[in-house]
Write an enzyme that holds these catalytic residues in place. Structure first.
Site, PDB file in Angstrom:
ATOM      1  N   ASP A 152       0.846  -1.187   0.000  1.00 45.37           N
ATOM      2  CA  ASP A 152       0.000   0.000   0.000  1.00 45.37           C
ATOM      3  C   ASP A 152       0.890   1.250   0.000  1.00 45.37           C
ATOM      4  OD1 ASP A 152      -2.990   0.916   0.403  1.00 45.37           O
ATOM      5  OD2 ASP A 152      -1.862   2.036   1.906  1.00 45.37           O
ATOM      6  N   TYR A 195      -2.082  11.546   2.194  1.00 42.66           N
ATOM      7  CA  TYR A 195      -2.884  11.705   0.986  1.00 42.66           C
ATOM      8  C   TYR A 195      -2.941  13.164   0.558  1.00 42.66           C
ATOM      9  CZ  TYR A 195      -4.529   6.900   1.409  1.00 42.66           C
ATOM     10  OH  TYR A 195      -4.593   5.538   1.467  1.00 42.66           O
ATOM     11  N   HIS A 236      -6.657  -6.647  -1.679  1.00 41.41           N
ATOM     12  CA  HIS A 236      -5.601  -5.663  -1.428  1.00 41.41           C
ATOM     13  C   HIS A 236      -4.714  -6.068  -0.258  1.00 41.41           C
ATOM     14  CE1 HIS A 236      -3.830  -1.643  -1.518  1.00 41.41           C
ATOM     15  NE2 HIS A 236      -3.995  -1.554  -0.220  1.00 41.41           N
TER      16      HIS A 236
END
Length: 282
Positions: A100, A207, A263
Site C-alpha cells: 500500500d 494523501y 488488497h
C-alpha cells in the site's frame, strides 16, 4: 521482537526489530491505515531466515513522531526517512518490502536512491508513473480512487473516520478483505494505533501531501534494482491492469498475481507471500 525508537531525518520512529543484528537488513513498510502490526505474519519467518528485520511505524503512525503540517509527509521526505533508517542500521543497502503506501515509498526510494536498495518487493501498488497515468486517464481507476479526493477536505475525514469507535476505518478493512482476515483482536490493535494523539490527521496528511505538495525530486523512471511485484487480483482499490506496465519499467522484474487475494495480500496469503519473498531474496 525488540521495540525501540530510531532517530532518522529529524524525527523519531518506533521500530520493531527481529533477527540477527549481523544479518542483511530488510525493512518492512506498512501502508494505510496500518502500522508495524500489519507485518505480524512476515516478521518471524524473515528473521528466522537470517535477515535483520526492521519494521517501523512510518511517520505519523502509531508511536512514531507526528510532525505538524502537510509538507511533513511528502514522498521525498518519506523516502528520506527510509534512507535514514538504513544509515542508522550501519548499512549501505537494505531490502525494501512495502505494501500500500509503504509500497509507494519503497518504489520512490528505489527510484531516487537505487544505491541504497539491494532488492525491492512491492505489494498491490503500481510504479508511481503508472499510478499517475491511470488516476488521471482511466475512468475505472478514477472511480476507485475517489477517497483520495475526499481526504483532501480539511477536518471532515478525521471526524468521520473517528466516529462510532472508528467504525468507518474498521468497516473498510472488513469489507475490502476476505472474510475473517481481520479479527476483533486485530481491529482492537488498529483502533489503539488510530487513537494515538495526532495520528489520524497525520495519516490522512499523507494523501493530502501527494496532491498538494508534489515531489521536488525527479527520479529516473526505470527501476534498476531487482524487483518483485506481488498483486492480489481481487483488490477493490487498485486495478490489476496497472501491474504489468509497472513491472515493464523494471530492468529485472517479476510479477506474481495471487488470484484469490484482495488488497490485503500479506494477511490473506501469508504463507504464499512469505515463500515468494524468501525465494526472491535467496
Amino acid at each position: 521482537m525488540n521495540h525501540t525508537f530510531v532517530e532518522t531525518n529529524g524525527i523519531r520512529l518506533h521500530v520493531v526489530q527481529a533477527g540477527p543484528v549481523d544479518g542483511p537488513l530488510l525493512i518492512l513498510l506498512h501502508g494505510f491505515p496500518e502500522f508495524w502490526y500489519g507485518w505480524k505474519r512476515q516478521i518471524e519467518p524473515l528473521a528466522a531466515a537470517g535477515y535483520q528485520v526492521w519494521v517501523p511505524d512510518q511517520r505519523g503512525y502509531n508511536l512514531s513522531d507526528k510532525p505538524a503540517g502537510i509538507e511533513a509527509y511528502t514522498i521525498d521526505t518519506l523516502a528520506a526517512d527510509v534512507v535514514g533508517l538504513i544509515e542508522r542500521a550501519g548499512q549501505q543497502k537494505a531490502v525494501l518490502v512495502g505494501h500500500d503506501w509503504g509500497a509507494a515509498v519503497a518504489w520512490w526510494t528505489a527510484a531516487t536512491y537505487p544505491d541504497r536498495v539491494e532488492r525491492l518487493v512491492v505489494m498491490n501498488v503500481p510504479h508511481p508513473a503508472v499510478m499517475k497515468r491511470f488516476v488521471s486517464r482511466d475512468l475505472g481507476q478514477m472511480r476507485r480512487s475517489w477517497y483520495i479526493g475526499f481526504f483532501q477536505l480539511p477536518k471532515l475525514p478525521e471526524w468521520l473516520s473517528s466516529l462510532g469507535d472508528w467504525s468507518m476505518l474498521a468497516r473498510t478493512l472488513r469489507k475490502s478483505s476476505r472474510r475473517g482476515t481481520f479479527s476483533e483482536a486485530d481491529l482492537q490493535q488498529y483502533k489503539t494505533a488510530w487513537g494515538q494523539p495526532g495520528a489520524l490527521r497525520a495519516m490522512i496528511n499523507w494523501y493530502r501531501a501527494t496532491l498538494q505538495k508534489p515531489p521536488k525530486r525527479s527520479p529516473r523512471i526505470r527501476i534498476i534494482v531487482p524487483t518483485l511485484l506481488i498483486w492480489g487480483a481481487q483488490d477493490q482499490f487498485l486495478k490489476r491492469d496497472m501491474a504489468q506496465p509497472s513491472i515493464d519499467l523494471c530492468d529485472n522484474g517479476r510479477l506474481v498475481f495471487l488470484e484469490q487475494a484482495t488488497h490485503w495480500v500479506q494477511h490473506e496469503e501469508a504463507d504464499r507471500v512469505n515463500t515468494l519473498l524468501l525465494e526472491f531474496l535467496q
